[in-house]
Design a protein around this motif. Structure first.
Motif, PDB file in Angstrom:
ATOM      1  N   UNK A  70      38.311 -66.655  13.039  1.00  0.00           N
ATOM      2  CA  UNK A  70      38.481 -67.236  11.690  1.00  0.00           C
ATOM      3  C   UNK A  70      39.578 -66.455  10.977  1.00  0.00           C
ATOM      4  N   UNK A  71      40.820 -66.767  11.293  1.00  0.00           N
ATOM      5  CA  UNK A  71      41.951 -65.930  10.919  1.00  0.00           C
ATOM      6  C   UNK A  71      42.249 -65.919   9.417  1.00  0.00           C
ATOM      7  N   UNK A  72      41.663 -66.833   8.647  1.00  0.00           N
ATOM      8  CA  UNK A  72      41.881 -66.820   7.198  1.00  0.00           C
ATOM      9  C   UNK A  72      40.851 -65.974   6.447  1.00  0.00           C
ATOM     10  N   UNK A  73      39.899 -65.396   7.167  1.00  0.00           N
ATOM     11  CA  UNK A  73      38.863 -64.604   6.511  1.00  0.00           C
ATOM     12  C   UNK A  73      39.456 -63.460   5.703  1.00  0.00           C
ATOM     13  N   UNK A  74      38.996 -63.356   4.462  1.00  0.00           N
ATOM     14  CA  UNK A  74      39.394 -62.244   3.607  1.00  0.00           C
ATOM     15  C   UNK A  74      38.231 -61.288   3.348  1.00  0.00           C
ATOM     16  N   UNK A  75      37.021 -61.806   3.293  1.00  0.00           N
ATOM     17  CA  UNK A  75      35.849 -60.954   3.076  1.00  0.00           C
ATOM     18  C   UNK A  75      34.741 -61.363   4.050  1.00  0.00           C
ATOM     19  N   UNK A  76      34.211 -60.373   4.752  1.00  0.00           N
ATOM     20  CA  UNK A  76      33.130 -60.592   5.709  1.00  0.00           C
ATOM     21  C   UNK A  76      32.050 -59.558   5.415  1.00  0.00           C
ATOM     22  N   UNK A  77      30.884 -60.038   5.019  1.00  0.00           N
ATOM     23  CA  UNK A  77      29.782 -59.165   4.622  1.00  0.00           C
ATOM     24  C   UNK A  77      28.542 -59.497   5.448  1.00  0.00           C
TER      25      UNK A  77
END
Length: 461
Positions: free
Chosen positions: A314-321
């Motif tokens: 998911x190359x557009x991910x900016x925040x992963x929690x």
């Protein structure tokens, strides 16, 4: 000769004045074809309805005496917008209550069902208004306006009761916001017949029951927020029918089961929040289809599985929690390919092994929390990376981690220096992370949602 010239000049002057007078009268009649517009420019019944609303809501002024013609230029009050209808009368199209400069609400203010009787009302905003006298949303028995497009009731601590099913009669409704009130009961299935709805926000109430499967009927929906309620049961698979959905927030409920596979059909989704529920087990097949996803927030769920490799695609991910959810195994090196990542939160899991070396090349990251795991090995970050993140980097409570001596000077991480019994700092973080994750809504997301509102909706949210 002189007399005839003077007489002719006099006739010419009289003719000119007559023509000018006629022209002026014609222009005036074009601008104001109905002489009753000034004063008495509103339909008497609509005017009386407006004053009843004001009487029940605000005591800032004596509205009837000080503003007898509330839509007239120079006489209107703040918090009201009017437009001229095809009948050449002014009609109220927008009302705002709650905080200055709009009319404030008196302690005895109660919900005015008369708002649904204003025939041309398009938008109403009531913010921090009902805070002393308990009141409930009510609808008139008979006459109801069908032109309302936006209804927002936010932060009203004395607004109680259930959500009336009569909302289904507002067929033109685009935005329904009933957030931060004290509403109770189940979500009425009738709401899901509003096919024009673009945004539905029922967050921060005490709603109970399951999410109705009829939610799949809202095919035009862009934003859906049911967070901070007491909803139970599974996420309905019908959620996959919301093909243009961009924001989905079900966080802080008691939802159970797994994320349905149908969620992969939401290929317009940008923001997905499922934190603080009771979701467990596998992630949906086809997670990689969410190619536009930028924010995935799913802390505090009993997942107890390895971290999914699919997130690395998911190359557009900016925040992963994904904190506090029982994930085990290693951190997938493919996460290093998330070049747009600005925040990664994996603390308080059961992760083992080394930190992927590629994390040091994540140039956009400003928050990284890997604390309270079982990670080991040398921290793969150089001094510029360590200084750039500062206190937004938390690696504490990983006994097997150590910091290279060449990078340890002046760095406060609270972990050992490799080959030494000394820590990189005399200050060791407590059990609580030094870098608590900041909720993205008021910061990184506000620009996105302002843009979304302006792009998709022709009026203010």
């Amino acid at each position: 000769m002189c007399c005839s010239f003077s007489f002719f000049s006099l006739l010419l002057l009289i003719s000119f004045l007559l023509i000018s007078s006629v022209s002026t009268n014609q222009n005036a009649s074009k601008n104001h074809p109905d002489k009753k517009l000034f004063p008495g420019n509103m339909d008497p019944l609509e005017l009386e309805t407006l004053f009843k609303i004001m009487d029940s809501m605000s005591s800032d002024q004596n509205w009837r005496i000080l503003h007898p013609h509330p839509c007239n230029p120079g006489s209107s009050w703040l918090g009201i917008e009017c437009k001229t209808g095809i009948d050449n009368h002014f009609h109220v199209t927008r009302l705002d209550f709650g905080t200055p400069p709009n009319p404030t609400c008196k302690n005895t203010a109660t919900f005015p069902s008369e708002i649904f009787e204003l025939p041309n009302l398009e938008s109403i905003f009531i913010f921090q208004c009902f805070s002393h006298t308990q009141t409930a949303i009510s609808f008139p028995i008979e006459k109801m306006s069908s032109s309302l497009q936006q209804l927002s009731l936010r932060a009203n601590s004395a607004l109680i009761g259930s959500i009336p099913p009569q909302f289904s009669a507002l067929k033109s409704l685009h935005i329904l916001t009933l957030s931060q009130n004290r509403l109770t009961g189940r979500i009425p299935v009738e709401i899901f017949s509003l096919s024009s709805l673009l945004h539905l926000d029922l967050s921060y109430n005490t709603l109970t029951g399951v999410i109705p499967f009829q939610i799949g009927n809202l095919r035009s929906l862009l934003g859906l927020d049911l967070s901070y309620n007491r909803l139970t049961g599974p996420i309905p698979s019908a959620i996959g029918q919301l093909s243009v959905l961009q924001k989905l927030d079900f966080s802080s409920n008691s939802l159970t089961g797994t994320i349905p596979d149908s969620i992969q059909q939401l290929n317009s989704l940008i923001f997905l929040a499922l934190s603080t529920n009771k979701l467990r087990g596998r992630f949906p097949r086809g997670l990689t289809e969410l190619r536009n996803l930028q924010y995935f927030i799913m802390d505090d769920n009993p997942m107890f599985i390895p971290l999914p490799l699919e997130f690395g695609h998911l190359r557009k991910l900016q925040e992963l929690r994904l904190a506090n959810s029982g994930y085990y195994g290693t951190i997938p090196p493919i996460y290093s390919q998330l070049k747009n990542l600005s925040a990664l939160s994996l603390q308080n899991n059961r992760l083992m092994g080394i930190i992927p070396a590629g994390f040091g090349n994540l140039s956009h990251i400003y928050h990284l929390n890997l604390s309270r795991n079982f990670l080991s090995g040398v921290v793969p970050f150089n001094s510029s990376f360590l200084k750039r993140l500062g206190r937004n980097l938390d690696l504490s409570s990983n006994p097997g981690l150590c910091l290279s001596p060449s990078e340890a000077f002046g760095v406060n991480l609270g972990i050992d220096v490799c080959g030494s019994n000394k820590t990189a700092s005399s200050i060791r973080p407590s059990g609580t992370s030094e870098a608590p994750f900041q909720c993205p809504k008021p910061f990184t997301l506000i620009t996105f949602w302002v843009f979304l509102a302006l792009h998709h909706i022709g009026f203010s949210v």
